[in-house]
Design a protein around this motif. Sequence first.
Motif, PDB file in Angstrom:
ATOM      1  N   TYR A  39       0.850  -1.198   0.000  1.00  0.00           N
ATOM      2  CA  TYR A  39       0.000   0.000   0.000  1.00  0.00           C
ATOM      3  C   TYR A  39       0.885   1.247   0.000  1.00  0.00           C
ATOM      4  CZ  TYR A  39      -4.381  -2.483   0.577  1.00  0.00           C
ATOM      5  OH  TYR A  39      -5.477  -3.277   0.357  1.00  0.00           O
ATOM      6  N   LEU A  40       0.747   2.030  -1.038  1.00  0.00           N
ATOM      7  CA  LEU A  40       1.476   3.295  -1.098  1.00  0.00           C
ATOM      8  C   LEU A  40       0.706   4.372  -0.337  1.00  0.00           C
ATOM      9  CD1 LEU A  40       2.557   3.192  -4.874  1.00  0.00           C
ATOM     10  CD2 LEU A  40       3.663   2.161  -2.879  1.00  0.00           C
ATOM     11  N   ARG A  41      -0.575   4.195  -0.295  1.00  0.00           N
ATOM     12  CA  ARG A  41      -1.418   4.999   0.585  1.00  0.00           C
ATOM     13  C   ARG A  41      -2.669   4.168   0.889  1.00  0.00           C
ATOM     14  NH1 ARG A  41      -3.225   9.756  -3.690  1.00  0.00           N
ATOM     15  NH2 ARG A  41      -1.120   9.454  -4.510  1.00  0.00           N
ATOM     16  N   ARG A  42      -3.265   4.437   2.020  1.00  0.00           N
ATOM     17  CA  ARG A  42      -4.420   3.629   2.434  1.00  0.00           C
ATOM     18  C   ARG A  42      -5.672   4.470   2.547  1.00  0.00           C
ATOM     19  NH1 ARG A  42      -4.124  -1.666   4.259  1.00  0.00           N
ATOM     20  NH2 ARG A  42      -2.007  -2.492   4.448  1.00  0.00           N
ATOM     21  N   GLY A  43      -6.759   3.958   1.980  1.00  0.00           N
ATOM     22  CA  GLY A  43      -8.055   4.616   2.090  1.00  0.00           C
ATOM     23  C   GLY A  43      -9.123   3.566   2.323  1.00  0.00           C
ATOM     24  N   VAL A  93     -12.109   3.656  -2.326  1.00  0.00           N
ATOM     25  CA  VAL A  93     -11.628   3.165  -3.627  1.00  0.00           C
ATOM     26  C   VAL A  93     -10.225   2.590  -3.459  1.00  0.00           C
ATOM     27  CG1 VAL A  93     -11.084   3.797  -6.012  1.00  0.00           C
ATOM     28  CG2 VAL A  93     -12.938   4.972  -4.802  1.00  0.00           C
ATOM     29  N   CYS A  94      -9.965   1.461  -4.132  1.00  0.00           N
ATOM     30  CA  CYS A  94      -8.611   0.883  -4.123  1.00  0.00           C
ATOM     31  C   CYS A  94      -8.123   0.748  -5.558  1.00  0.00           C
ATOM     32  CB  CYS A  94      -8.619  -0.486  -3.447  1.00  0.00           C
ATOM     33  SG  CYS A  94      -6.985  -1.255  -3.429  1.00  0.00           S
ATOM     34  N   ILE A  95      -6.986   1.357  -5.841  1.00  0.00           N
ATOM     35  CA  ILE A  95      -6.392   1.228  -7.174  1.00  0.00           C
ATOM     36  C   ILE A  95      -5.250   0.229  -7.092  1.00  0.00           C
ATOM     37  CG2 ILE A  95      -5.244   2.404  -9.075  1.00  0.00           C
ATOM     38  CD1 ILE A  95      -6.597   4.983  -8.209  1.00  0.00           C
ATOM     39  N   LEU A  96      -5.392  -0.851  -7.854  1.00  0.00           N
ATOM     40  CA  LEU A  96      -4.329  -1.867  -7.942  1.00  0.00           C
ATOM     41  C   LEU A  96      -3.554  -1.638  -9.222  1.00  0.00           C
ATOM     42  CD1 LEU A  96      -6.445  -5.063  -7.055  1.00  0.00           C
ATOM     43  CD2 LEU A  96      -5.053  -3.679  -5.489  1.00  0.00           C
ATOM     44  N   THR A  97      -2.248  -1.534  -9.109  1.00  0.00           N
ATOM     45  CA  THR A  97      -1.443  -1.268 -10.294  1.00  0.00           C
ATOM     46  C   THR A  97      -0.029  -1.786 -10.055  1.00  0.00           C
ATOM     47  OG1 THR A  97      -0.820   0.477 -11.874  1.00  0.00           O
ATOM     48  CG2 THR A  97      -0.742   1.052  -9.534  1.00  0.00           C
ATOM     49  N   LYS A 120     -13.126  11.290  -2.034  1.00  0.00           N
ATOM     50  CA  LYS A 120     -13.082   9.854  -1.786  1.00  0.00           C
ATOM     51  C   LYS A 120     -11.811   9.480  -1.018  1.00  0.00           C
ATOM     52  CE  LYS A 120     -15.994   8.615  -5.661  1.00  0.00           C
ATOM     53  NZ  LYS A 120     -16.057   8.220  -7.057  1.00  0.00           N
ATOM     54  N   SER A 121     -11.939   8.443  -0.222  1.00  0.00           N
ATOM     55  CA  SER A 121     -10.796   7.914   0.517  1.00  0.00           C
ATOM     56  C   SER A 121     -10.172   6.805  -0.338  1.00  0.00           C
ATOM     57  CB  SER A 121     -11.273   7.356   1.867  1.00  0.00           C
ATOM     58  OG  SER A 121     -10.224   6.681   2.506  1.00  0.00           O
ATOM     59  N   VAL A 122      -8.956   7.005  -0.777  1.00  0.00           N
ATOM     60  CA  VAL A 122      -8.390   6.162  -1.839  1.00  0.00           C
ATOM     61  C   VAL A 122      -7.148   5.391  -1.363  1.00  0.00           C
ATOM     62  CG1 VAL A 122      -7.486   6.141  -4.199  1.00  0.00           C
ATOM     63  CG2 VAL A 122      -9.186   7.852  -3.537  1.00  0.00           C
ATOM     64  N   SER A 123      -7.138   4.105  -1.657  1.00  0.00           N
ATOM     65  CA  SER A 123      -5.921   3.292  -1.493  1.00  0.00           C
ATOM     66  C   SER A 123      -5.215   3.203  -2.838  1.00  0.00           C
ATOM     67  CB  SER A 123      -6.259   1.866  -1.044  1.00  0.00           C
ATOM     68  OG  SER A 123      -6.822   1.851   0.240  1.00  0.00           O
ATOM     69  N   LEU A 124      -3.897   3.254  -2.790  1.00  0.00           N
ATOM     70  CA  LEU A 124      -3.093   3.046  -3.999  1.00  0.00           C
ATOM     71  C   LEU A 124      -2.112   1.928  -3.680  1.00  0.00           C
ATOM     72  CD1 LEU A 124      -2.224   3.903  -6.867  1.00  0.00           C
ATOM     73  CD2 LEU A 124      -0.655   5.544  -5.795  1.00  0.00           C
ATOM     74  N   VAL A 125      -2.152   0.882  -4.501  1.00  0.00           N
ATOM     75  CA  VAL A 125      -1.393  -0.328  -4.170  1.00  0.00           C
ATOM     76  C   VAL A 125      -0.441  -0.699  -5.298  1.00  0.00           C
ATOM     77  CG1 VAL A 125      -1.559  -2.777  -3.572  1.00  0.00           C
ATOM     78  CG2 VAL A 125      -3.318  -1.178  -2.799  1.00  0.00           C
ATOM     79  N   SER A 126       0.816  -0.925  -4.943  1.00  0.00           N
ATOM     80  CA  SER A 126       1.780  -1.472  -5.894  1.00  0.00           C
ATOM     81  C   SER A 126       1.729  -2.994  -5.820  1.00  0.00           C
ATOM     82  CB  SER A 126       3.193  -0.979  -5.569  1.00  0.00           C
ATOM     83  OG  SER A 126       4.134  -1.697  -6.336  1.00  0.00           O
ATOM     84  N   CYS A 127       1.192  -3.603  -6.872  1.00  0.00           N
ATOM     85  CA  CYS A 127       1.146  -5.078  -6.948  1.00  0.00           C
ATOM     86  C   CYS A 127       2.417  -5.537  -7.665  1.00  0.00           C
ATOM     87  CB  CYS A 127      -0.086  -5.535  -7.707  1.00  0.00           C
ATOM     88  SG  CYS A 127      -1.617  -4.925  -7.020  1.00  0.00           S
ATOM     89  N   HIS A 128       3.540  -5.250  -7.045  1.00  0.00           N
ATOM     90  CA  HIS A 128       4.848  -5.447  -7.702  1.00  0.00           C
ATOM     91  C   HIS A 128       5.141  -6.903  -8.014  1.00  0.00           C
ATOM     92  CE1 HIS A 128       6.011  -6.654  -3.666  1.00  0.00           C
ATOM     93  NE2 HIS A 128       5.465  -5.525  -3.233  1.00  0.00           N
ATOM     94  N   THR A 129       4.631  -7.815  -7.186  1.00  0.00           N
ATOM     95  CA  THR A 129       4.864  -9.237  -7.468  1.00  0.00           C
ATOM     96  C   THR A 129       3.640  -9.787  -8.192  1.00  0.00           C
ATOM     97  OG1 THR A 129       6.210  -9.404  -5.460  1.00  0.00           O
ATOM     98  CG2 THR A 129       5.507 -11.463  -6.487  1.00  0.00           C
ATOM     99  N   LEU A 130       3.800 -10.019  -9.470  1.00  0.00           N
ATOM    100  CA  LEU A 130       2.684 -10.517 -10.288  1.00  0.00           C
ATOM    101  C   LEU A 130       2.564 -12.022 -10.203  1.00  0.00           C
ATOM    102  CD1 LEU A 130       0.995  -8.432 -11.842  1.00  0.00           C
ATOM    103  CD2 LEU A 130       3.316  -7.626 -11.594  1.00  0.00           C
ATOM    104  N   LYS A 131       3.650 -12.682  -9.866  1.00  0.00           N
ATOM    105  CA  LYS A 131       3.618 -14.134  -9.684  1.00  0.00           C
ATOM    106  C   LYS A 131       4.715 -14.515  -8.700  1.00  0.00           C
ATOM    107  CE  LYS A 131       3.622 -18.552 -12.061  1.00  0.00           C
ATOM    108  NZ  LYS A 131       4.007 -19.289 -13.247  1.00  0.00           N
ATOM    109  N   PRO A 132       4.427 -15.128  -7.596  1.00  0.00           N
ATOM    110  CA  PRO A 132       3.073 -15.481  -7.165  1.00  0.00           C
ATOM    111  C   PRO A 132       2.284 -14.242  -6.750  1.00  0.00           C
ATOM    112  CG  PRO A 132       4.648 -15.955  -5.421  1.00  0.00           C
ATOM    113  CD  PRO A 132       5.450 -15.519  -6.599  1.00  0.00           C
ATOM    114  N   LEU A 133       1.063 -14.163  -7.214  1.00  0.00           N
ATOM    115  CA  LEU A 133       0.214 -13.021  -6.889  1.00  0.00           C
ATOM    116  C   LEU A 133      -0.297 -13.159  -5.452  1.00  0.00           C
ATOM    117  CD1 LEU A 133      -1.089 -10.467  -8.125  1.00  0.00           C
ATOM    118  CD2 LEU A 133      -3.044 -11.879  -8.751  1.00  0.00           C
TER     119      LEU A 133
END
Lengths: 274, 303
Positions: B180-184, B187-191, B211-224
């Motif tokens: 989590y780069l920021r937590r809300g 809304v949650c943005i996965l990228t 809106k209270s927004v989460s921004l998430v770095s899904c840096h590990t695509l596998k294993p997800l």
Amino acid sequence: MATGKNAFDADAAKLRVNRYRKRILEVSQQVQALHIGSAYSCTEIVDVVYNGLMRHGEAGGTRDIFLMSKGHGCMIQYAILEERGTLTRADMDAYCTPTGRLGCHPDHGNPGIEAATGALGHGLSMAVGMALAERGRKRDTIVYTVLSDGELQEGSTWEATLMASSFGVKNLVAFVDNNDFQSLGRTSQTHPSFYPVVEKYLAFGWESVQVDGHDSAAIHDAVASRKGDKPLMVVAKTTKGKGISYMENVPIWHYRSPNKDEYQQALKELEAAL
Amino acid sequence: MRNTFSEALYDEAKKNPDIYIVVADISPAGSMAKFSTEYPERFINVGVAEQSMIGIAAGLALRGCQPFAYTIATFSLYRPFEMVRDDLCYQNLPVTVVGMGSGVIYSTLGGTHHTQEDIAVAGAIPNMQIIAPCDPAECTEATRHCATQKVGPIYLRLGKAGEPDMTKGAEPWKFGKLRYLRRGSDVCILTYGVITKMAAQIADSLAAQGKSVSLVSCHTLKPLDREGIIEALKTHKQVIVIEEHAPQGGLAPQTKQIAWDIKATCRLDTFTLQDKFIHNYGSHDDLLAAHGLSPQRILAAVA
């Protein structure tokens, strides 16, 4: 550079290769297909490597590496590894069965198998990488590998050929099992420009010689007498299905196993050869 | 990102004599030049010969080394695909395949230099792991991980240069876990990867709308991080996936699959590259926009 100049006993080699051919023939009766022609083609080469050239860590010394780039010829490697005790009789009995671990191509993780091969054109690059790793660790390990002549049609083989000489890899000894056959016919007919091979390797900065690939002493001498300042490619002129009259240079024996009558005839021929 | 990769790798190579880098004719800028000068035996330039790059890396790993294979993403993964599959993945060797300039970053070089389907291609191979850092600092963490793990092969999907810092003050990076780069809470943005910059702009705009927004770095695509995705789907009213990758085989369809599995009730919108080759040129943003990925379009769609 050391090249494993063991005293080479050609008479003993003759007995060994006959024994290996019989063992492969025996295993052939367990399965419908095992690339018997391909294994017989390089029997003398692989025997010389294991039993005449490689150092096997005796007295804590160097342990050389063998990588079967032409993975489909691995029955000869299995037969030798069985005799050396690296593989067991149970392994061979379970060849290509659900309870076994040996298949038609060498698999990484099995005893005595350095790399998974089978797809053509992979072995030489991996051998170069292994040779570089050994050099980087200042070990005098020599990497031996056997390629099919079909593999010399893969672009990746020529990439690796260029790399070996460009990187000054001296601890690499390669053989091409030049039986002049591939699935759809004679290489000399499908690819007339395939030849000459030795000159191509010389032009790529390798040391290269041609030998009779069924003359064990000549194979051994080709490596033992190498200068050692370049990678070595031994172009071994061979006969596909060598040793069994009805198999020699007949493409079907690239793959299939002999039936009972054919088995008996082959056994007679091998016994008569001694 | 490529400079921080080089710097991190150089630092690791100083500590570990088993680290090698096999490159295919890249310019040895920055720390890569230091690596090649100080450790010439461990810097192997195969030239324009990517099949051999992967095969040699495999051979090194088979003898216990920890190699990186490095070139532009299309040429590190697509050109030598069978070597990646057989030599690295089938044998499960700890080799890192670095795909530099992934996605449509090479925005003036045309489709031959775009990597639109690399997550799908790499992710389909058993044993392959995938990491796509979102900024230089995350790239450093990922590189250190790649240099020290022995689990198996990793496809390290990198950007190019000039990526802004996205992770300052974020929670620590951990392989295999959403970050989590920021937590809300709304809304949650996965990228992941370079497009995280655009995702952050969208997060800012949504936050400006109250809106209270989460921004998430899904840096590990596998294993997800399946559990992490489930948590995001359960704890937000709306989840938005933004990725610079084809619609198939990336984060978006995997998130949809997880949402289906758990019967998620949140709103879920996904934004990806299109399943087509485009013949556009311009800036990176221009090409993303040509694929339909722009803050304006995404904001309009998620309103």
